[in-house]
Design a protein around this motif. Sequence first.
Motif: not given
Length: 459
Positions: A92-109
């Motif tokens: 969730x922190x990575x998705x916020x930092x990348x200004x993404x509206x949804x958590x994707x596979x890349x954020x989990x990895x």
Amino acid sequence: TSEKKLLQIILLGQPELRDMLAQTELRQLAQRITARYHLQSLNRVELGAYVSCRLAVAGRKPRLFSDKALNRLYKLSGGVPRLINLLSDRALLGAYASNSDQVEVEHIKRANYEILGESRSAWERFVFQYGYRVVGTALGITLFVGLGVWSKPFLDSITPFVDSSVNSVVEVTKSPEKTISHINEQKDEVDVDQSSALQTHALVLKPENGEQVYINDFEEALSSSPESLVAYVEAPNPDTRLLQQVMEKSAPKSAGSIPLAAVSVDLGGREKGKKDKLQAFQSLFESWNLNYVEEPFQLACEFAQVNGLACLHKQGNWRSLIRIDRPAVLTLFNNQGQKIHVALLKIEGDFALVEHSGEKFRTSLDDIDRYWLGEYSVIWQLPPYKSGIVTPGQLKEGAWLEKGLAEINPETKDLSLQEQVIEFQRSMGLVPDGIAGSLTLIQMNNLLETDAPKLLGNS
């Protein structure tokens, strides 16, 4: 004390606690444990529900993790809740930092790399992830080639027998007279069987010209079955006087339509489907011109709220359902006592248009009443101040109620808002509590000519 124990002991620990209690020297302690519970790892479905629940507690109802991200989260965490929490929080922190509206596979990895680290080389990671597949494939190819080499002498030894069998088959097919006659006899038998089955199971309609029309779409629904012993006595009877009054106001049927009385379907013989509740709500949303697709962890009522609608779940009878005048999902019980869900789409006279498991058909209200204990759900349109859809110039609650009530009954416009609501509730036979609840708003929608599907059509 001399009568009861005042102290209760609860042991919490990792799986090693179970091994410790299994030791011989601790058998007296293990024998005094009255209840045990072991938290296992979550499966894939439970993981998705767990993540959605945690997000809902935090105030997030719409989905935030994609399906692929949840699959990767399950693969990396193994379903262990502690790892799920760590990876999800970091993702969730990575998705916020990348200004993404949804958590994707890349954020989990990326979250997995930052938490657990990755010290192995690229070759080591390849061997660890795919080495067993390479070894398995190589063993399979070796085994296949070995069997081929080993079986070749055996196949060569049985070749003469196979050739003689083929020759005999060719000789038989050279005399077609007997074969063709035999095939014709079989065809006649099949035609007779199909004809008898058609007369037994097909629905027969007899128009005025005397011709018989067979409809084969309802073969399963027309199979004979005993009457329901579960709901026959307890089901509420319809108010025939109210039904007669509202049916007289129904719109006339279109010319050339099949009379509803010509169709009879035994609801007790319907089987419980795995997705009959989902399909029933899909049919309801179709009447609202909405496409409710099956998505993980998206409930029908949440989908309704996103589109400015709401769910109303009630326990009642025909009177309450007809007063609401909206298509509904009915909870029925078949002859086996199984709970099934059907969509009640329209009522015409003493018959109704119903959909179950993707199949639409017409049945009598008496048949529905036999298997219905009064539980139903409807979809209704929220007023603008309750809807999640914000529009320019949208009225607030008080202004919208005053405008709507004044339009319904101009004589009460000089009263206070609460008095106007009470007078409206009294006129509609509702509890006059002065609170604009679901039933009050639904009746206002009925009189304000909103664009909502009606159970009684254009009545």
